[in-house]
Design a protein around this motif. Structure first.
Motif, short mmCIF file in Angstrom:
data_model
loop_
_atom_site.label_atom_id
_atom_site.label_comp_id
_atom_site.label_asym_id
_atom_site.label_seq_id
_atom_site.Cartn_x
_atom_site.Cartn_y
_atom_site.Cartn_z
N UNK A 268 15.80 -29.36 -10.80
CA UNK A 268 15.48 -28.39 -9.38
C UNK A 268 14.51 -27.52 -10.02
N UNK A 269 13.78 -27.44 -11.01
CA UNK A 269 12.65 -26.80 -11.60
C UNK A 269 11.39 -27.57 -11.73
N UNK A 270 11.96 -29.05 -11.94
CA UNK A 270 10.68 -30.01 -12.07
C UNK A 270 9.99 -29.91 -10.48
N UNK A 271 11.39 -30.55 -9.35
CA UNK A 271 11.22 -30.57 -8.53
C UNK A 271 9.99 -30.12 -7.66
N UNK A 272 10.45 -28.55 -7.75
CA UNK A 272 9.50 -27.04 -6.75
C UNK A 272 8.17 -27.09 -8.01
N UNK B 275 6.55 -29.87 -8.74
CA UNK B 275 6.22 -31.15 -8.48
C UNK B 275 5.85 -31.15 -7.06
N UNK B 276 6.03 -30.32 -6.38
CA UNK B 276 6.37 -29.77 -4.97
C UNK B 276 4.60 -28.84 -5.26
N UNK B 277 4.88 -27.99 -5.72
CA UNK B 277 3.61 -27.12 -6.02
C UNK B 277 2.72 -28.23 -6.12
N UNK C 20 1.25 -29.97 -2.90
CA UNK C 20 0.88 -29.91 -1.74
C UNK C 20 -0.46 -29.22 -2.32
N UNK C 21 -1.05 -29.82 -1.07
CA UNK C 21 -3.04 -28.97 -0.89
C UNK C 21 -2.65 -28.13 0.54
N UNK C 22 -3.39 -26.75 -0.06
CA UNK C 22 -3.10 -26.48 0.77
C UNK C 22 -4.72 -25.99 1.50
N UNK C 23 -5.09 -25.58 2.90
CA UNK C 23 -6.74 -25.95 3.16
C UNK C 23 -6.89 -23.85 3.03
#
Length: 110
Positions: free
Chosen positions: A96-100, A102-104, A107-110
């Motif tokens: 779960x930590x690895x997936x979290x 990778x997600x962060x 993910x690109x924020x504008x």
């Protein structure tokens, strides 16, 4: 005759002075002997107290030394159990930590 009477009085005074001096010397000698005795008694008492305290300390040290080995073994067991618990918890949530992460990261924020 008066000079003989004075002479006898002087002799009495000298004898009394000599006797007083002997009494004072005897008192000094007795005082010094008592001081020496008191010093020896105090030294003996101090040595006995020191010995008693040292024996008490050694006995206490022996009592706690035996417990120390048992305490160390118990603490090592508790530490090992805690490490195993943390390892199992880490392996359970690592996916779960690895997936979290990778997600962060992805993910690109504008």
């Amino acid at each position: 005759m008066e000079s003989t009477g004075n002479h006898g009085g002087i002799q009495q005074l000298l004898a009394a002075e000599h006797e007083a001096q002997q009494i004072v010397n005897a008192a000094r000698t007795a005082k010094m002997a008592r001081l020496k005795q008191a010093k020896e008694e105090a030294e003996t008492e101090v040595a006995e107290h020191k010995t008693s305290t040292e024996h008490g300390f050694q006995r206490k040290l022996e009592e706690t030394s035996g417990d120390s080995g048992a305490n160390v073994k118990r603490l090592e067991q508790e530490t090992d159990a805690k490490i195993e618990q943390l390892k199992s918890e880490a392996s359970r949530i690592s996916r779960d930590v690895v997936e979290m992460l990778l997600k962060h990261v992805t993910t690109v924020k504008n």
